[in-house]
Design an enzyme around this catalytic site. Structure first.
Site, short mmCIF file in Angstrom:
data_model
loop_
_atom_site.label_atom_id
_atom_site.label_comp_id
_atom_site.label_asym_id
_atom_site.label_seq_id
_atom_site.Cartn_x
_atom_site.Cartn_y
_atom_site.Cartn_z
N ALA A 258 3.67 0.71 -0.82
CA ALA A 258 3.59 1.54 0.51
C ALA A 258 3.51 2.59 0.98
CB ALA A 258 4.44 1.17 1.73
N CYS A 259 3.92 3.96 2.26
CA CYS A 259 4.09 4.97 2.31
C CYS A 259 4.64 6.18 0.93
CB CYS A 259 4.68 4.91 3.96
SG CYS A 259 3.78 4.71 4.76
N SER A 260 5.29 4.96 0.18
CA SER A 260 5.90 5.95 -0.65
C SER A 260 5.72 5.77 -1.82
CB SER A 260 7.22 5.04 -1.36
OG SER A 260 8.45 5.43 0.23
N SER A 261 4.07 5.26 -2.61
CA SER A 261 3.41 5.46 -3.21
C SER A 261 2.94 6.57 -3.75
CB SER A 261 1.64 4.21 -3.07
OG SER A 261 2.22 3.19 -2.80
#
Length: 373
Positions: A155-158
């Site tokens: 997700a946004c931490s990719s």
């Protein structure tokens, strides 16, 4: 054991911009259409009327003023309210690969490198255009890179998970360099017809070239330390999964697109991220006074302001914690990398900075950098 460094970065920005005023006009027209078509059900209490949105509401809720998108006309069509992205033939490049290749070439140019200098490609993003073949392998082919490639999704931490993955392979000696690309077509998974979230996302692609820190001649950022953490939560979710979809395929189900419980996310993610960064810095002997720059995930201005104050122990000054939300909106994994790319050249040798991304999962990743010549 080798060390790794970021030697180049790039940002692909779509040509289309949607301002808050344009988006609000389209959304309010859509709400009026919905309320008219469902007037009887609304009057009977069987359906809730859709309220209007406003530019003031969007800025207060997020700090966002505009966003870049691959398609503007579909999003601003009150009877449609989602991007019109034509299907591409199997022998045509995918949208994600096309965006990522552009950003990757920028990163290579900045680093003074060519495709022959790259050993691996990691496509780290929230919303993948297809399950397989891997978008990363397609990017590898487009750029004529040897070696290997693979996709990953946290997700946004990719982005930060991709950075640690690349850095770990470089540290072990299995590769000398890697491109970490984050092509995000967030407009395709956003529910533009929901007032609570219709303004959140934009489209973009970023790229970082990460190399073995050995005989580097140009300015670069040493990757001093990385740290990752995950904790399962349903408070941010996308049941639809893959990028390609139509309203008919979704059966108009609201639960198939981006959803979040904003109050719980704020309550749970803010302390999680602040504590994660503090522990990482403490373990590495980096103090708040040592940090010259915080490149945070660009989810929400209030969240970033809170985290910046917690990490530094005071309100961040000037460009210490740059936000790009007002121009790009939330671009998922790419947000912290846009901030890094645009607000890092002024740092001096020996200066420290920290990249942090966080999001669904929950997930959080942090990367401590040191500027070097």
């Amino acid at each position: 054991m080798y060390t790794a460094a970021i030697t180049g970065s790039g940002v692909f920005t779509p040509e289309h911009v949607i301002t808050n005023d344009e988006l609000v006009a389209a959304f309010n027209a859509h709400a009026d259409l919905f309320n008219a078509e469902n007037a009887e059900a609304i009057a009977a209490g069987q359906t809730q009327a859709k309220p209007h949105s406003s530019s003031d509401f969007i800025v207060a809720a997020s700090g966002i003023e505009r966003r870049y998108v691959l398609d503007k006309s579909g999003v601003l069509d009150p009877s449609r309210m989602y991007p019109a992205l034509p299907e591409r033939a199997d022998d045509e490049p995918s949208l994600m690969a096309e965006m990522a290749a552009d950003a990757a070439l920028q990163a290579l140019t900045q680093a003074g490198r060519a495709a022959d200098d790259v050993d691996a490609v990691i496509c780290a993003a929230s919303n993948h255009e297809r399950a397989y073949p891997a978008i990363a392998v397609e990017i590898q082919k487009m750029l004529d890179i040897q070696g290997f490639a693979f996709d990953m999704n946290v997700a946004c931490s990719s982005a930060t998970f991709g950075i640690q993955t690349a850095a770990d392979m470089i540290r072990s000696g299995s590769i000398r360099s890697a491109l970490v690309v984050c092509p995000e077509i967030c407009s395709a998974h956003l529910e533009w017809r929901d007032r609570d979230c219709h303004f959140i996302f934009g489209d973009v692609a970023t790229a970082l070239l990460i190399e073995r820190d050995e005989n580097l001649q140009a300015p670069h950022f040493k990757i001093k330390s990385t740290r990752l953490a995950t904790q399962f939560s349903n408070n941010i979710r996308n049941n639809n999964g893959f990028l390609r979809r139509t309203r008919d395929q979704m059966e108009d189900r609201r639960d198939m697109q981006f959803m979040q419980n904003g109050r719980k996310v704020f309550k749970e993610v803010l302390p999680l991220v602040s504590q994660h960064i503090a522990a990482h810095m403490d373990d590495e002997g980096v103090t708040a006074d040592d940090l010259k720059r915080l490149w945070l995930h660009q989810a929400n201005k209030t969240m970033n302001d809170y985290i910046g104050k917690k990490v530094l122990g005071r309100v961040p000054e000037g460009d210490e914690q740059p936000n790009i939300l007002q121009d790009y909106a939330n671009t998922s994994s790419a947000g912290s990398i846009i901030a890094f790319s645009k607000y890092s050249n002024d740092l001096k040798p020996g200066d420290h900075g920290l990249i942090c991304s966080f999001g669904a999962g929950y997930s959080v990743g942090s990367v401590i950098l040191e500027k070097a010549e």
